[in-house]
Write a protein that holds these residues in place. Structure first.
Motif, PDB file in Angstrom:
ATOM      1  N   VAL A   1      36.370  32.042  40.678  1.00 23.15           N
ATOM      2  CA  VAL A   1      35.994  30.712  40.979  1.00 23.15           C
ATOM      3  C   VAL A   1      35.813  29.964  39.501  1.00 23.15           C
ATOM      4  O   VAL A   1      35.525  30.546  38.688  1.00 23.15           O
ATOM      5  N   CYS A   2      36.483  28.966  39.327  1.00 23.20           N
ATOM      6  CA  CYS A   2      36.386  27.888  38.228  1.00 23.20           C
ATOM      7  C   CYS A   2      35.705  26.918  38.547  1.00 23.20           C
ATOM      8  O   CYS A   2      35.879  26.073  39.517  1.00 23.20           O
ATOM      9  N   LEU A   3      34.731  26.228  37.834  1.00 23.75           N
ATOM     10  CA  LEU A   3      33.744  25.334  37.948  1.00 23.75           C
ATOM     11  C   LEU A   3      33.849  24.305  36.543  1.00 23.75           C
ATOM     12  O   LEU A   3      33.700  24.852  35.484  1.00 23.75           O
ATOM     13  N   THR A   4      33.870  23.133  36.882  1.00 19.50           N
ATOM     14  CA  THR A   4      33.527  22.002  35.771  1.00 19.50           C
ATOM     15  C   THR A   4      33.026  21.020  36.464  1.00 19.50           C
ATOM     16  O   THR A   4      32.588  20.727  37.577  1.00 19.50           O
ATOM     17  N   CYS A   5      32.450  20.361  35.353  1.00 23.15           N
ATOM     18  CA  CYS A   5      31.429  18.915  35.728  1.00 23.15           C
ATOM     19  C   CYS A   5      30.174  19.244  36.652  1.00 23.15           C
ATOM     20  O   CYS A   5      29.907  18.395  37.629  1.00 23.15           O
ATOM     21  N   CYS A   6      29.519  20.181  36.611  1.00 21.50           N
ATOM     22  CA  CYS A   6      28.428  20.554  37.357  1.00 21.50           C
ATOM     23  C   CYS A   6      27.111  20.632  36.506  1.00 21.50           C
ATOM     24  O   CYS A   6      27.136  20.914  35.067  1.00 21.50           O
ATOM     25  N   SER A   7      26.043  20.593  37.148  1.00 16.46           N
ATOM     26  CA  SER A   7      24.774  20.778  36.342  1.00 16.46           C
ATOM     27  C   SER A   7      24.795  22.042  35.868  1.00 16.46           C
ATOM     28  O   SER A   7      25.223  23.095  36.446  1.00 16.46           O
ATOM     29  N   ARG A   8      23.751  22.507  34.773  1.00 16.28           N
ATOM     30  CA  ARG A   8      23.341  23.656  34.356  1.00 16.28           C
ATOM     31  C   ARG A   8      22.799  24.527  35.801  1.00 16.28           C
ATOM     32  O   ARG A   8      23.376  25.701  36.058  1.00 16.28           O
ATOM     33  N   THR A  27      33.466  28.913  33.936  1.00 14.51           N
ATOM     34  CA  THR A  27      33.052  27.477  33.821  1.00 14.51           C
ATOM     35  C   THR A  27      33.132  26.768  32.554  1.00 14.51           C
ATOM     36  O   THR A  27      33.219  27.579  31.384  1.00 14.51           O
ATOM     37  N   GLY A  28      33.336  25.463  32.502  1.00 17.87           N
ATOM     38  CA  GLY A  28      33.329  24.605  31.370  1.00 17.87           C
ATOM     39  C   GLY A  28      33.372  23.339  31.343  1.00 17.87           C
ATOM     40  O   GLY A  28      33.485  22.700  32.587  1.00 17.87           O
ATOM     41  N   ASP A  29      33.169  22.677  30.079  1.00 16.80           N
ATOM     42  CA  ASP A  29      33.143  21.180  30.293  1.00 16.80           C
ATOM     43  C   ASP A  29      33.410  20.698  28.913  1.00 16.80           C
ATOM     44  O   ASP A  29      33.410  21.315  28.012  1.00 16.80           O
ATOM     45  N   HIS A  34      32.969  17.989  21.878  1.00 18.22           N
ATOM     46  CA  HIS A  34      32.466  18.995  21.870  1.00 18.22           C
ATOM     47  C   HIS A  34      32.726  19.532  23.453  1.00 18.22           C
ATOM     48  O   HIS A  34      32.886  18.693  24.200  1.00 18.22           O
ATOM     49  N   GLY A  35      32.709  20.827  23.575  1.00 16.86           N
ATOM     50  CA  GLY A  35      32.746  21.301  24.758  1.00 16.86           C
ATOM     51  C   GLY A  35      32.351  22.927  24.889  1.00 16.86           C
ATOM     52  O   GLY A  35      32.030  23.274  23.788  1.00 16.86           O
ATOM     53  N   PHE A  36      32.449  23.467  25.891  1.00 20.90           N
ATOM     54  CA  PHE A  36      32.053  24.917  26.062  1.00 20.90           C
ATOM     55  C   PHE A  36      32.907  25.369  27.104  1.00 20.90           C
ATOM     56  O   PHE A  36      33.497  24.920  28.124  1.00 20.90           O
ATOM     57  N   THR A  37      32.964  27.015  26.985  1.00 19.36           N
ATOM     58  CA  THR A  37      33.605  27.479  28.337  1.00 19.36           C
ATOM     59  C   THR A  37      32.796  29.077  28.406  1.00 19.36           C
ATOM     60  O   THR A  37      32.136  29.424  27.488  1.00 19.36           O
ATOM     61  N   PHE A  38      32.543  29.451  29.566  1.00 24.70           N
ATOM     62  CA  PHE A  38      31.918  30.687  29.858  1.00 24.70           C
ATOM     63  C   PHE A  38      32.499  31.339  30.999  1.00 24.70           C
ATOM     64  O   PHE A  38      33.302  30.937  31.882  1.00 24.70           O
ATOM     65  N   ALA A  39      32.626  32.788  30.713  1.00 25.93           N
ATOM     66  CA  ALA A  39      33.497  33.544  31.551  1.00 25.93           C
ATOM     67  C   ALA A  39      32.669  34.829  31.722  1.00 25.93           C
ATOM     68  O   ALA A  39      32.261  35.474  30.917  1.00 25.93           O
TER      69      ALA A  39
END
Length: 81
Positions: A1-8, A27-29, A34-39
């Motif tokens: 699942v890949c997720l962007t532009c969502c609330s925490r 997920t990432g944004d 600045h930005g972030f990614t999490f796997a």
């Protein structure tokens, strides 16, 4: 699942569902510069390339240097982890 532009809260909830069911989650944004990614990949296997250790023939060399493992940078081996 890949997720962007969502609330925490949404990211955490969806990640918990994916983690519980063994589904990999990314997920990432981006926010301007600045930005972030999490796997969350759960339990997974990967392969690492390492230099091969050269074997020393017995009796060819003497002393403590002969007992040390020698790395051969020209040859590599793949290690599954």
């Amino acid at each position: 699942v890949c997720l962007t532009c969502c609330s925490r809260e949404s990211m955490v909830r969806i990640n918990q569902i994916c983690h519980k069911n063994g589904v990999k989650f990314f997920t990432g944004d981006v926010f301007g510069y600045h930005g972030f990614t999490f796997a969350d990949l759960g339990v997974h296997e990967f392969i690492e390339e390492k230099p091969k250790v050269a074997k020393v023939s017995p009796g060819v060399e003497d002393g403590p240097e002969a007992k040390r493992a020698k790395l051969d940078p020209a040859e590599t081996t793949l290690v599954k982890k």
